[in-house]
Write a protein that holds these residues in place. Structure first.
Motif, PDB file in Angstrom:
ATOM      1  N   ARG A 113      16.417  -2.373  41.733  1.00 14.72           N
ATOM      2  CA  ARG A 113      17.836  -2.905  42.213  1.00 14.72           C
ATOM      3  C   ARG A 113      19.122  -2.534  41.519  1.00 14.72           C
ATOM      4  O   ARG A 113      20.167  -2.257  42.179  1.00 14.72           O
ATOM      5  N   ASP A 137      11.212  -3.235  39.593  1.00 12.76           N
ATOM      6  CA  ASP A 137      12.275  -4.092  40.268  1.00 12.76           C
ATOM      7  C   ASP A 137      13.602  -4.013  39.839  1.00 12.76           C
ATOM      8  O   ASP A 137      14.370  -3.884  40.509  1.00 12.76           O
ATOM      9  N   ASP A 147       6.323  -4.632  36.100  1.00  9.62           N
ATOM     10  CA  ASP A 147       6.739  -4.679  37.644  1.00  9.62           C
ATOM     11  C   ASP A 147       8.277  -5.415  37.485  1.00  9.62           C
ATOM     12  O   ASP A 147       8.922  -4.906  38.611  1.00  9.62           O
ATOM     13  N   GLN A 148       8.429  -6.123  36.782  1.00  5.82           N
ATOM     14  CA  GLN A 148       9.659  -6.806  36.627  1.00  5.82           C
ATOM     15  C   GLN A 148      10.961  -5.653  36.399  1.00  5.82           C
ATOM     16  O   GLN A 148      11.834  -5.330  36.887  1.00  5.82           O
TER      17      GLN A 148
END
Length: 445
Positions: free
Chosen positions: A312, A308, A304-305
Protein backbone atom coordinates in the motif's frame (compact mmCIF):
# COMPACT_ATOMS: atom_id res chain seq x y z
CA UNK A 1 -42.09 -12.75 20.61
CA UNK A 2 -38.83 -13.32 18.79
CA UNK A 3 -35.72 -13.97 20.83
CA UNK A 4 -33.38 -10.97 21.08
CA UNK A 5 -30.45 -11.15 18.71
CA UNK A 6 -27.05 -11.70 20.25
CA UNK A 7 -24.66 -8.74 19.88
CA UNK A 8 -22.05 -9.02 17.19
CA UNK A 9 -18.55 -10.07 18.27
CA UNK A 10 -15.55 -7.83 17.92
CA UNK A 11 -12.50 -8.95 15.99
CA UNK A 12 -10.61 -9.76 19.23
CA UNK A 13 -13.55 -11.78 20.57
CA UNK A 14 -13.85 -13.70 17.30
CA UNK A 15 -10.14 -14.62 17.45
CA UNK A 16 -10.53 -15.78 21.06
CA UNK A 17 -13.62 -17.83 20.10
CA UNK A 18 -11.75 -19.64 17.31
CA UNK A 19 -8.70 -20.18 19.53
CA UNK A 20 -10.84 -21.57 22.37
CA UNK A 21 -12.60 -23.97 19.97
CA UNK A 22 -9.24 -25.13 18.64
CA UNK A 23 -7.80 -25.70 22.15
CA UNK A 24 -10.84 -27.54 23.58
CA UNK A 25 -12.07 -29.40 20.49
CA UNK A 26 -15.69 -28.32 21.04
CA UNK A 27 -17.79 -28.44 17.87
CA UNK A 28 -20.62 -26.18 19.09
CA UNK A 29 -19.73 -22.56 18.50
CA UNK A 30 -22.61 -21.46 20.77
CA UNK A 31 -21.25 -23.52 23.67
CA UNK A 32 -17.79 -22.01 23.15
CA UNK A 33 -19.27 -18.53 23.19
CA UNK A 34 -21.31 -19.18 26.36
CA UNK A 35 -18.25 -20.52 28.16
CA UNK A 36 -16.15 -17.50 27.20
CA UNK A 37 -18.93 -15.09 28.19
CA UNK A 38 -19.19 -16.80 31.61
CA UNK A 39 -15.48 -16.06 32.11
CA UNK A 40 -15.66 -12.48 30.76
CA UNK A 41 -13.74 -13.58 27.63
CA UNK A 42 -10.73 -14.67 29.71
CA UNK A 43 -9.50 -17.49 27.45
CA UNK A 44 -7.02 -18.90 30.00
CA UNK A 45 -9.74 -19.24 32.66
CA UNK A 46 -12.20 -20.68 30.15
CA UNK A 47 -9.76 -23.33 28.89
CA UNK A 48 -8.80 -24.33 32.45
CA UNK A 49 -12.47 -24.54 33.41
CA UNK A 50 -13.16 -26.78 30.41
CA UNK A 51 -10.25 -29.08 31.33
CA UNK A 52 -11.46 -29.26 34.94
CA UNK A 53 -14.95 -30.06 33.71
CA UNK A 54 -13.58 -32.95 31.65
CA UNK A 55 -11.72 -34.24 34.72
CA UNK A 56 -14.82 -34.02 36.92
CA UNK A 57 -13.59 -31.41 39.42
CA UNK A 58 -14.68 -27.82 40.04
CA UNK A 59 -12.79 -25.03 38.37
CA UNK A 60 -10.18 -23.16 40.39
CA UNK A 61 -11.25 -19.96 38.64
CA UNK A 62 -14.97 -20.07 39.43
CA UNK A 63 -15.42 -22.36 42.44
CA UNK A 64 -19.15 -22.79 43.19
CA UNK A 65 -20.13 -21.85 46.75
CA UNK A 66 -21.08 -24.48 49.32
CA UNK A 67 -20.55 -27.43 47.01
CA UNK A 68 -19.63 -30.80 48.56
CA UNK A 69 -16.02 -31.87 48.31
CA UNK A 70 -15.36 -33.43 44.91
CA UNK A 71 -13.77 -36.70 46.01
CA UNK A 72 -14.91 -40.10 44.79
CA UNK A 73 -15.52 -42.24 47.89
CA UNK A 74 -17.97 -44.68 46.31
CA UNK A 75 -15.35 -46.82 44.58
CA UNK A 76 -15.83 -50.39 45.81
CA UNK A 77 -12.23 -51.20 44.88
CA UNK A 78 -10.87 -48.99 47.70
CA UNK A 79 -8.27 -50.82 49.74
CA UNK A 80 -9.27 -50.79 53.42
CA UNK A 81 -7.02 -51.84 56.29
CA UNK A 82 -8.51 -51.84 59.82
CA UNK A 83 -6.52 -52.63 62.93
CA UNK A 84 -8.77 -53.98 65.67
CA UNK A 85 -7.98 -53.59 69.32
CA UNK A 86 -6.24 -56.68 70.77
CA UNK A 87 -8.44 -59.22 72.49
CA UNK A 88 -7.92 -59.72 76.23
CA UNK A 89 -5.61 -62.53 77.22
CA UNK A 90 -5.68 -64.78 80.26
CA UNK A 91 -8.17 -65.06 83.06
CA UNK A 92 -7.29 -61.67 84.52
CA UNK A 93 -7.69 -59.93 81.20
CA UNK A 94 -11.04 -61.46 80.45
CA UNK A 95 -12.26 -60.77 83.97
CA UNK A 96 -11.34 -57.08 83.65
CA UNK A 97 -12.94 -56.94 80.20
CA UNK A 98 -16.23 -58.49 81.39
CA UNK A 99 -16.38 -56.25 84.46
CA UNK A 100 -15.81 -53.06 82.41
CA UNK A 101 -18.07 -54.08 79.53
CA UNK A 102 -21.37 -52.94 81.13
CA UNK A 103 -19.85 -49.66 82.21
CA UNK A 104 -18.41 -48.96 78.74
CA UNK A 105 -21.66 -49.93 77.06
CA UNK A 106 -23.65 -47.69 79.40
CA UNK A 107 -21.20 -44.78 78.99
CA UNK A 108 -21.13 -44.81 75.20
CA UNK A 109 -24.90 -45.39 74.98
CA UNK A 110 -25.67 -42.44 77.23
CA UNK A 111 -23.09 -40.33 75.37
CA UNK A 112 -24.71 -41.10 72.01
CA UNK A 113 -28.19 -40.35 73.41
CA UNK A 114 -26.92 -37.06 74.83
CA UNK A 115 -25.31 -36.02 71.55
CA UNK A 116 -28.42 -37.01 69.60
CA UNK A 117 -30.68 -34.97 71.90
CA UNK A 118 -28.27 -32.04 71.85
CA UNK A 119 -28.66 -31.74 68.09
CA UNK A 120 -32.32 -30.76 68.54
CA UNK A 121 -31.46 -28.17 71.19
CA UNK A 122 -28.31 -26.63 69.70
CA UNK A 123 -27.00 -27.28 66.20
CA UNK A 124 -23.47 -28.66 65.97
CA UNK A 125 -21.17 -25.60 65.61
CA UNK A 126 -18.79 -27.70 63.54
CA UNK A 127 -21.30 -27.78 60.69
CA UNK A 128 -20.51 -24.16 59.77
CA UNK A 129 -17.06 -23.65 58.28
CA UNK A 130 -16.02 -20.00 58.48
CA UNK A 131 -12.21 -20.17 58.61
CA UNK A 132 -10.92 -23.46 57.15
CA UNK A 133 -7.29 -22.31 57.00
CA UNK A 134 -7.50 -21.13 60.60
CA UNK A 135 -8.84 -24.54 61.64
CA UNK A 136 -5.87 -26.32 60.04
CA UNK A 137 -3.27 -23.91 61.43
CA UNK A 138 -4.83 -24.12 64.91
CA UNK A 139 -4.66 -27.92 64.80
CA UNK A 140 -0.98 -27.81 63.78
CA UNK A 141 -0.15 -25.50 66.70
CA UNK A 142 -1.99 -27.68 69.21
CA UNK A 143 -0.33 -30.80 67.76
CA UNK A 144 3.14 -29.27 68.16
CA UNK A 145 2.38 -28.14 71.72
CA UNK A 146 1.43 -31.70 72.69
CA UNK A 147 3.74 -33.86 70.57
CA UNK A 148 6.60 -31.55 69.63
CA UNK A 149 7.87 -30.19 66.33
CA UNK A 150 9.25 -33.49 65.08
CA UNK A 151 6.40 -34.59 62.81
CA UNK A 152 5.62 -34.92 59.10
CA UNK A 153 5.22 -31.68 57.19
CA UNK A 154 1.57 -30.68 57.46
CA UNK A 155 -0.07 -29.03 54.46
CA UNK A 156 -0.97 -25.55 55.69
CA UNK A 157 -4.09 -24.93 53.70
CA UNK A 158 -7.65 -26.08 53.26
CA UNK A 159 -8.64 -29.58 52.24
CA UNK A 160 -9.81 -28.30 48.86
CA UNK A 161 -6.48 -26.56 48.28
CA UNK A 162 -4.62 -29.76 49.15
CA UNK A 163 -6.78 -31.67 46.64
CA UNK A 164 -6.08 -29.11 43.92
CA UNK A 165 -2.32 -29.16 44.57
CA UNK A 166 -2.19 -32.95 44.60
CA UNK A 167 -4.13 -33.02 41.35
CA UNK A 168 -1.99 -30.38 39.71
CA UNK A 169 1.29 -32.00 40.82
CA UNK A 170 0.00 -35.57 40.28
CA UNK A 171 0.99 -36.63 43.79
CA UNK A 172 -0.59 -38.77 46.45
CA UNK A 173 -2.48 -36.98 49.21
CA UNK A 174 -2.64 -38.62 52.66
CA UNK A 175 -5.46 -37.25 54.84
CA UNK A 176 -5.29 -37.75 58.60
CA UNK A 177 -8.37 -37.11 60.77
CA UNK A 178 -7.40 -36.51 64.36
CA UNK A 179 -9.92 -37.77 66.93
CA UNK A 180 -8.93 -35.96 70.12
CA UNK A 181 -11.19 -38.01 72.42
CA UNK A 182 -10.28 -41.43 71.07
CA UNK A 183 -8.20 -43.68 73.33
CA UNK A 184 -5.72 -44.67 70.58
CA UNK A 185 -5.04 -41.19 69.20
CA UNK A 186 -2.29 -40.25 71.64
CA UNK A 187 -0.35 -43.50 71.19
CA UNK A 188 -0.65 -43.33 67.40
CA UNK A 189 0.73 -39.80 67.28
CA UNK A 190 3.67 -40.55 69.58
CA UNK A 191 4.56 -44.08 68.53
CA UNK A 192 3.77 -44.02 64.80
CA UNK A 193 3.19 -40.62 63.25
CA UNK A 194 6.17 -38.86 64.87
CA UNK A 195 8.76 -41.57 64.31
CA UNK A 196 11.73 -40.77 62.08
CA UNK A 197 11.05 -43.46 59.47
CA UNK A 198 7.40 -42.40 59.07
CA UNK A 199 8.38 -38.71 58.87
CA UNK A 200 10.99 -39.40 56.17
CA UNK A 201 8.58 -41.62 54.22
CA UNK A 202 5.69 -39.13 54.22
CA UNK A 203 7.81 -36.06 53.50
CA UNK A 204 9.38 -37.60 50.40
CA UNK A 205 6.49 -39.53 48.89
CA UNK A 206 3.27 -37.52 49.24
CA UNK A 207 1.39 -34.49 50.52
CA UNK A 208 0.13 -34.80 54.09
CA UNK A 209 -2.99 -32.96 55.26
CA UNK A 210 -4.39 -33.29 58.79
CA UNK A 211 -7.04 -31.67 60.96
CA UNK A 212 -8.98 -32.40 64.10
CA UNK A 213 -12.60 -33.54 63.75
CA UNK A 214 -13.46 -31.19 66.61
CA UNK A 215 -12.90 -28.26 64.25
CA UNK A 216 -15.32 -27.31 61.44
CA UNK A 217 -12.91 -28.02 58.58
CA UNK A 218 -11.95 -31.44 59.98
CA UNK A 219 -15.60 -32.26 60.73
CA UNK A 220 -16.59 -31.43 57.14
CA UNK A 221 -13.90 -33.74 55.77
CA UNK A 222 -15.01 -36.41 58.24
CA UNK A 223 -18.55 -36.17 56.88
CA UNK A 224 -17.20 -36.64 53.36
CA UNK A 225 -14.86 -39.56 54.06
CA UNK A 226 -17.14 -41.33 56.60
CA UNK A 227 -14.52 -42.88 58.87
CA UNK A 228 -15.45 -45.72 61.24
CA UNK A 229 -12.86 -45.34 63.96
CA UNK A 230 -9.66 -43.49 64.85
CA UNK A 231 -6.90 -43.01 64.01
CA UNK A 232 -8.14 -42.65 60.44
CA UNK A 233 -6.10 -42.01 57.30
CA UNK A 234 -7.21 -41.89 53.66
CA UNK A 235 -4.99 -42.04 50.58
CA UNK A 236 -6.33 -39.88 47.72
CA UNK A 237 -5.02 -39.58 44.17
CA UNK A 238 -6.13 -38.59 40.66
CA UNK A 239 -7.74 -41.65 39.13
CA UNK A 240 -9.92 -41.73 36.03
CA UNK A 241 -9.77 -37.90 36.00
CA UNK A 242 -11.28 -37.69 39.50
CA UNK A 243 -9.71 -37.27 42.91
CA UNK A 244 -10.46 -40.70 44.38
CA UNK A 245 -9.93 -42.40 47.74
CA UNK A 246 -7.80 -45.45 46.93
CA UNK A 247 -6.92 -46.57 50.45
CA UNK A 248 -8.20 -46.34 54.01
CA UNK A 249 -6.22 -47.08 57.17
CA UNK A 250 -8.14 -47.23 60.46
CA UNK A 251 -7.09 -48.14 63.96
CA UNK A 252 -3.85 -48.14 65.89
CA UNK A 253 -1.23 -49.18 63.33
CA UNK A 254 2.47 -49.63 64.03
CA UNK A 255 5.16 -47.68 62.08
CA UNK A 256 6.49 -50.57 60.00
CA UNK A 257 3.02 -51.82 59.17
CA UNK A 258 1.95 -48.24 58.43
CA UNK A 259 4.72 -47.76 55.86
CA UNK A 260 4.11 -51.19 54.32
CA UNK A 261 0.38 -50.52 53.88
CA UNK A 262 0.98 -47.13 52.28
CA UNK A 263 3.62 -48.62 49.97
CA UNK A 264 1.21 -51.36 48.94
CA UNK A 265 -1.52 -48.79 48.15
CA UNK A 266 0.89 -46.67 46.12
CA UNK A 267 2.27 -49.63 44.16
CA UNK A 268 -1.24 -50.89 43.40
CA UNK A 269 -2.26 -47.51 41.94
CA UNK A 270 0.99 -46.46 40.32
CA UNK A 271 -0.26 -47.41 36.88
CA UNK A 272 -3.21 -45.03 37.21
CA UNK A 273 -0.91 -42.20 38.22
CA UNK A 274 1.47 -42.92 35.35
CA UNK A 275 -1.47 -43.04 32.95
CA UNK A 276 -2.69 -39.66 34.18
CA UNK A 277 0.84 -38.27 33.89
CA UNK A 278 1.26 -39.55 30.34
CA UNK A 279 -2.15 -38.23 29.35
CA UNK A 280 -1.36 -34.85 30.84
CA UNK A 281 2.01 -34.75 29.05
CA UNK A 282 0.30 -35.66 25.80
CA UNK A 283 -2.30 -32.97 26.38
CA UNK A 284 0.46 -30.50 27.22
CA UNK A 285 2.39 -31.41 24.09
CA UNK A 286 -0.77 -31.04 22.04
CA UNK A 287 -1.37 -27.65 23.58
CA UNK A 288 2.26 -26.63 22.94
CA UNK A 289 1.93 -27.82 19.34
CA UNK A 290 -1.27 -25.84 18.90
CA UNK A 291 0.38 -22.84 20.48
CA UNK A 292 3.32 -23.17 18.10
CA UNK A 293 0.90 -23.49 15.20
CA UNK A 294 -0.97 -20.43 16.42
CA UNK A 295 2.31 -18.51 16.77
CA UNK A 296 3.36 -19.59 13.29
CA UNK A 297 -0.03 -18.55 11.94
CA UNK A 298 0.19 -15.19 13.71
CA UNK A 299 3.75 -14.71 12.41
CA UNK A 300 2.57 -15.52 8.89
CA UNK A 301 -0.39 -13.22 9.35
CA UNK A 302 1.87 -10.40 10.56
CA UNK A 303 4.22 -11.01 7.61
CA UNK A 304 1.28 -10.84 5.19
CA UNK A 305 0.02 -7.70 6.87
CA UNK A 306 3.50 -6.19 6.62
CA UNK A 307 3.64 -7.08 2.92
CA UNK A 308 0.23 -5.52 2.40
CA UNK A 309 1.31 -2.42 4.28
CA UNK A 310 4.48 -2.06 2.21
CA UNK A 311 2.51 -2.69 -0.97
CA UNK A 312 0.00 0.00 0.00
CA UNK A 313 2.84 2.38 0.82
CA UNK A 314 4.54 1.69 -2.52
CA UNK A 315 1.27 2.16 -4.36
CA UNK A 316 0.63 5.39 -2.48
CA UNK A 317 4.16 6.59 -3.20
CA UNK A 318 3.79 5.69 -6.87
CA UNK A 319 0.43 7.43 -6.98
CA UNK A 320 1.92 10.53 -5.39
CA UNK A 321 4.81 10.52 -7.86
CA UNK A 322 2.42 10.12 -10.78
CA UNK A 323 0.28 12.89 -9.38
CA UNK A 324 3.38 15.03 -8.95
CA UNK A 325 4.38 14.41 -12.57
CA UNK A 326 0.85 15.11 -13.74
CA UNK A 327 0.74 18.35 -11.77
CA UNK A 328 4.15 19.28 -13.17
CA UNK A 329 2.93 18.65 -16.72
CA UNK A 330 -0.20 20.67 -16.06
CA UNK A 331 1.86 23.50 -14.56
CA UNK A 332 4.21 23.46 -17.55
CA UNK A 333 1.22 23.50 -19.89
CA UNK A 334 -0.33 26.42 -18.03
CA UNK A 335 3.00 28.26 -18.06
CA UNK A 336 3.44 27.67 -21.80
CA UNK A 337 -0.11 28.78 -22.53
CA UNK A 338 0.35 31.87 -20.37
CA UNK A 339 3.61 32.64 -22.17
CA UNK A 340 1.96 32.33 -25.57
CA UNK A 341 -0.88 34.58 -24.48
CA UNK A 342 1.63 37.09 -23.18
CA UNK A 343 3.57 36.99 -26.50
CA UNK A 344 0.34 37.57 -28.44
CA UNK A 345 -0.58 40.45 -26.18
CA UNK A 346 2.87 42.04 -26.59
CA UNK A 347 2.66 41.56 -30.36
CA UNK A 348 -0.71 43.30 -30.51
CA UNK A 349 0.56 46.22 -28.44
CA UNK A 350 3.64 46.91 -30.61
CA UNK A 351 3.64 50.25 -32.49
CA UNK A 352 3.64 49.99 -36.31
CA UNK A 353 6.97 49.64 -38.10
CA UNK A 354 8.08 53.02 -39.63
CA UNK A 355 8.76 53.29 -43.38
CA UNK A 356 12.30 52.88 -44.72
CA UNK A 357 12.57 56.48 -45.88
CA UNK A 358 11.68 57.91 -42.46
CA UNK A 359 14.70 59.99 -41.33
CA UNK A 360 13.95 59.01 -37.66
CA UNK A 361 13.93 55.30 -38.36
CA UNK A 362 16.58 52.86 -37.18
CA UNK A 363 17.23 49.56 -38.95
CA UNK A 364 18.14 46.82 -36.49
CA UNK A 365 19.14 43.26 -37.29
CA UNK A 366 18.70 40.83 -34.35
CA UNK A 367 20.74 37.65 -34.18
CA UNK A 368 18.80 35.07 -32.12
CA UNK A 369 20.34 32.22 -30.05
CA UNK A 370 19.30 29.66 -32.70
CA UNK A 371 21.38 31.59 -35.30
CA UNK A 372 18.33 32.97 -37.06
CA UNK A 373 18.21 36.66 -38.02
CA UNK A 374 15.28 39.01 -37.66
CA UNK A 375 15.17 42.52 -39.09
CA UNK A 376 12.87 45.42 -38.18
CA UNK A 377 12.81 49.21 -38.15
CA UNK A 378 12.16 51.35 -35.08
CA UNK A 379 12.13 55.09 -34.34
CA UNK A 380 14.92 56.89 -32.48
CA UNK A 381 12.39 58.28 -30.04
CA UNK A 382 10.98 54.89 -29.02
CA UNK A 383 11.98 53.28 -25.73
CA UNK A 384 14.18 50.20 -25.58
CA UNK A 385 11.14 48.48 -24.10
CA UNK A 386 9.63 48.40 -27.60
CA UNK A 387 12.63 46.43 -28.87
CA UNK A 388 12.33 44.01 -25.96
CA UNK A 389 8.57 43.55 -26.52
CA UNK A 390 9.13 42.90 -30.20
CA UNK A 391 11.68 40.21 -29.51
CA UNK A 392 9.54 38.74 -26.72
CA UNK A 393 6.58 38.35 -29.13
CA UNK A 394 8.61 36.17 -31.47
CA UNK A 395 8.17 32.41 -31.16
CA UNK A 396 11.89 31.76 -31.69
CA UNK A 397 12.88 34.01 -28.78
CA UNK A 398 13.57 32.30 -25.45
CA UNK A 399 11.44 33.05 -22.41
CA UNK A 400 14.18 35.02 -20.69
CA UNK A 401 16.82 36.94 -22.59
CA UNK A 402 18.89 40.12 -22.77
CA UNK A 403 19.99 42.31 -25.67
CA UNK A 404 23.68 43.13 -26.07
CA UNK A 405 25.75 45.12 -28.54
CA UNK A 406 28.80 43.62 -30.20
CA UNK A 407 31.34 46.46 -30.01
CA UNK A 408 31.68 47.82 -27.52
CA UNK A 409 29.92 44.96 -25.70
CA UNK A 410 27.19 46.22 -23.42
CA UNK A 411 23.77 45.08 -22.23
CA UNK A 412 20.93 47.36 -23.22
CA UNK A 413 18.69 48.34 -20.27
CA UNK A 414 15.41 47.37 -21.88
CA UNK A 415 13.42 46.64 -18.68
CA UNK A 416 12.56 49.14 -15.93
CA UNK A 417 14.46 48.92 -12.60
CA UNK A 418 14.31 50.71 -9.28
CA UNK A 419 17.25 52.94 -10.32
CA UNK A 420 15.84 53.47 -13.84
CA UNK A 421 12.05 53.02 -13.88
CA UNK A 422 11.85 54.41 -17.48
CA UNK A 423 14.25 52.70 -19.89
CA UNK A 424 16.08 55.09 -22.31
CA UNK A 425 15.18 55.63 -25.97
CA UNK A 426 17.16 54.27 -28.88
CA UNK A 427 18.68 57.71 -29.46
CA UNK A 428 19.65 58.09 -25.79
CA UNK A 429 21.26 54.70 -25.93
CA UNK A 430 23.49 55.91 -28.81
CA UNK A 431 22.30 53.55 -31.53
CA UNK A 432 22.99 54.47 -35.17
CA UNK A 433 20.62 54.19 -38.13
CA UNK A 434 21.78 50.62 -38.77
CA UNK A 435 22.65 48.24 -35.95
CA UNK A 436 23.23 44.57 -35.27
CA UNK A 437 22.17 43.38 -31.82
CA UNK A 438 22.54 39.97 -30.23
CA UNK A 439 19.89 38.17 -28.18
CA UNK A 440 21.42 36.18 -25.31
CA UNK A 441 19.38 33.31 -23.73
CA UNK A 442 18.98 33.61 -19.94
CA UNK A 443 16.52 30.76 -19.46
CA UNK A 444 19.06 28.45 -17.78
CA UNK A 445 20.15 31.19 -15.40
Amino acid sequence: MAAPEEPELSQAQTEKLLQFQDLTGLESMDQCRRTLEQHNWNIEAAVQDRLNEQEGVPSVFNPPPSRPLQVNTADHRVYSYIVSRPQPRGLLGWSYYLIMLPFRFTYYTLLDIFRFALRFIRPDPRGRVTDPVGDVVSFIHSFEEKYGRSHPVFYQGTYSQALNDAKRELRYLLVYLHGEDHQDTDEFCRSTLCTEEVIAFLNTRMLFWACSTSRPEGFRVSQALRENTYPFLAMIMLKDRKMTVVGRLEGLIQPEDFINQLTFIMDANQTHLMSERLEREERSQTQVLRQQQDEAYLASLRADQEKDRKKREEEEQRRQEEEKVRQSVLAEERRRRTLEEEKERKSECLPPEPPADDPESVKIVFKLPNDTRVERRFLFGQSLTVIYDFLFSLKETPEKFEIVTNFPRRVLPCLPTEEQPNPPTLKETGLSRSEVLFVQDLTDD
